[in-house]
Design an enzyme around this catalytic site. Sequence first.
Site, short mmCIF file in Angstrom:
data_model
loop_
_atom_site.label_atom_id
_atom_site.label_comp_id
_atom_site.label_asym_id
_atom_site.label_seq_id
_atom_site.Cartn_x
_atom_site.Cartn_y
_atom_site.Cartn_z
N SER A 291 0.86 -1.19 0.00
CA SER A 291 0.00 0.00 0.00
C SER A 291 0.89 1.23 0.00
CB SER A 291 -0.86 0.02 1.26
OG SER A 291 -0.02 0.26 2.39
N ASP A 292 0.32 2.37 -0.41
CA ASP A 292 1.03 3.61 -0.15
C ASP A 292 0.91 3.88 1.35
OD1 ASP A 292 2.41 5.95 -0.30
OD2 ASP A 292 1.20 6.85 -1.90
N TRP A 293 1.76 4.75 1.85
CA TRP A 293 1.90 4.92 3.31
C TRP A 293 0.58 5.38 3.97
CZ3 TRP A 293 5.42 2.59 1.15
CH2 TRP A 293 6.65 2.29 1.71
N PHE A 294 0.03 4.53 4.79
CA PHE A 294 -1.24 4.75 5.50
C PHE A 294 -2.44 4.75 4.57
CE2 PHE A 294 2.06 7.07 7.92
CZ PHE A 294 2.02 6.38 9.11
N GLY A 295 -2.29 4.20 3.36
CA GLY A 295 -3.39 4.21 2.39
C GLY A 295 -4.46 3.18 2.71
#
Length: 785
Positions: A291-295
């Site tokens: 995932s993208d960061w905290f996505g």
Amino acid sequence: MVNRRYRLMWIILAAVMLAVVMLVIFRRVETQNTATQLGKNSVKEVVAAMTTEEKVKLLVGMGFNADIPGLPGPTEEDKKIPEKVQGAAGRTHAIPRLGIPSLTLSDGPAGVRIDPVRKSDTTKTYHATGFPIETLLASSWDTAVANRVGVAMGREVRDFGIDILLAPAMNIQRNPLGGRNFEYYSEDPLIAGKMAAAFVNGVQTNGVGTSIKHFAVNSQEFNRMQSNSLVGERALRELYLKGFEIALKESKPWTVMSSYNLINGTYTSQSEDLLTTLLRDEWGFKGFVMSDWFGGNDAVAQMRAGNDVLMPGVGSQTEAIIKAVNEHTLSKEQLDRNVERVLNIMLLSPSFQHTTFSEQPDLKSSAQVARETATEGMVLLKNDNNTLPLAPSKVALLGNASYDLIAGGTGSGDVHKKYVVSLDQGLTAGSFSIDEELKQTYMEFIADQKAKRPPTAPFMMPAPIAEMAVAPDRLKRLAGETAVAIITLGRNTGEFVDRKVENDFTLTAIERSLIEGVSQVFHAKGKKVIVVLNVGGPMEVASWRNKVDAVLLAWLPGQEGGHAIVDVLSGKVNPSGKLATTFPVSYDDVPSAKTFPGKELPGVEPMIVNPFAGKPAEALYEEGIYVGYRYYNTFGVKPAYDFGYGMSYTSFSFGPVKLSTNKFEDKVTASVTVTNTGKVAGKEVVQLYVSAPKQKLKKPESELRAFAKTELLKPGESQVVSFTLAAKDLASFDPASSSWIAESGSYVIRVGGSSAKMDLGRDLVVEKSRKLLAPPSGLKELESR
Ligand code: BGC
């Protein structure tokens, strides 16, 4: 006798005991050896030996070390695990019992982003090279350039002990205001896909991995973590997914990073359609998705969809996944599948292979790569009366960015480089001289303004410094004492915010008067004025370009920028870059001007709460497939500088396009002879456009279907450039049948100024897909007449 018997008994007893002890030791060693270990046992055996907790530990990253209030940090346990590479964007958990190491991940795409100074050892520095931004690399129209940067950057990834570079980024530059356009290649997916593939192939020759990102439709920053991109199936397939498809088929990136946004109502990281059906089943991707960061907002849905790794990893995700496994709402098979994918890539990684690393990459050779590749993507936009190239002379050097060159953008795509070569340094190193008094004034002005501006938060873009007004008297003196004026206009750009129209896409009032004032006094003395654009994306040029003699688009050229600009200005390198993104006359001409970047949805509950999450929003991609030149050339809107445009210090002629057949069956080869008809050596970009018949499906006036760059051609020298097109290269995506179709009729193939026709006798269904990622009904899309 008795004694002897006793002795014998003792000897036998001792031998038996020794044998027993040996057996025990042997068994111990044997059990140790046979304990399941990654690399010795198959991945499936390792997965079978893992507890649920261990599996989840592998799939949920180790937390983000930046102390940003409101952002969930690493767990207390994870905080104790020392970082291998300080400042890397993330890492996965090791499971030593099974021989599973931790993977270290670091940004891209303009260089390796890590901390230059480490708490653990202040005697050394850890600078990485700041390469030119992707938009510049794409403007070279030369995949060898992207590959060369990839090889050099990948070497640094390896030398720093990193496993995976979080690059390339390859979203479509849908609108010139996109805040991260500088990290992306082009408005065109063929260029984005080919450049990304070349870059990935380059990086991965070093035995390290890449993560192509942000998959997909992440073309804006506004509320990016909660913004729903409403986009039609055809635009999705032909534009927003196409580049990824090409990159995945022409290179083998170890990983893909899902994006922050939702597509048609579903977070990309939670979309099985996107991450399993399309990415794996149709395109055959074998690596893992992070995932993208905290996505995303549902860790279990992410696991199910095939978003294998959650970055940077949060304690609550771990709990949610374990609970779902225990309650059988997430199947063991799905969890195991994700773990297997990670372990398969793990086997390739430097951390698993115990590759030694120097931590001191060869920055000198990388700097050379940065300098040379920067010159390849600079675009000469205007050059009246051969203003350029410039012979060594004294220059009046104006504009803040001349002395404080913007080498790259901000945010995760930033690089902590050792130095940046400014334009004044580049000029003096290149046998030019500059007006020193003017330099002194600028240096003091810039230092003073920087001291006054508010401190910049980590990852954020510093407030721009307004241009200094230069008094008419001083300009007069300069026009008398120097041979030429160079004005550099700078624009910083970065993650988290989109650009603005006023004073960003357009010039500020001081910039306008600077151009006006300088041009008047220099022209009055018969001297030329050159503008260098040190920008991350298109800006308004139509209203002022007539006032100046030459315009060089230098983009954000990396740490060697000053040298590279002078290489081009002086003619040491003949410019050969072309625009891979259109420069419109005015922002209102942009097809998505009315809908970009979307609107917030008042009253809708936030899906994610953190300081970067923004608000629930939606973006209507109503322009459909008519993005960039596909819009301008179909709807007859004339841009300031067209897609594909760029000048040279020499001239080229194109011979007629020759086709291998005029009746297309399954492929055609198009060849053209390019000749350097000018006086200096140069390279030319060869662009092949196809105009397809408009049958059931409406089509853009023409689309780029192949491109290449010639070798360096000497005056008079020619090169034959050939392209082979397959049926898919002619096809459009038909949402009604979910298939790629090359429709019957007459196709026009255009290269340079010449064109040739070819017929296709019947509709060819090139590829059959499934209905995926469909928008809700009611999305109105632009249609051509
Ligand atoms: C960016 C990604 C980046 C990640 C890690 C995110 O904010 O969108 O491109 O790789 O941070 O730094």
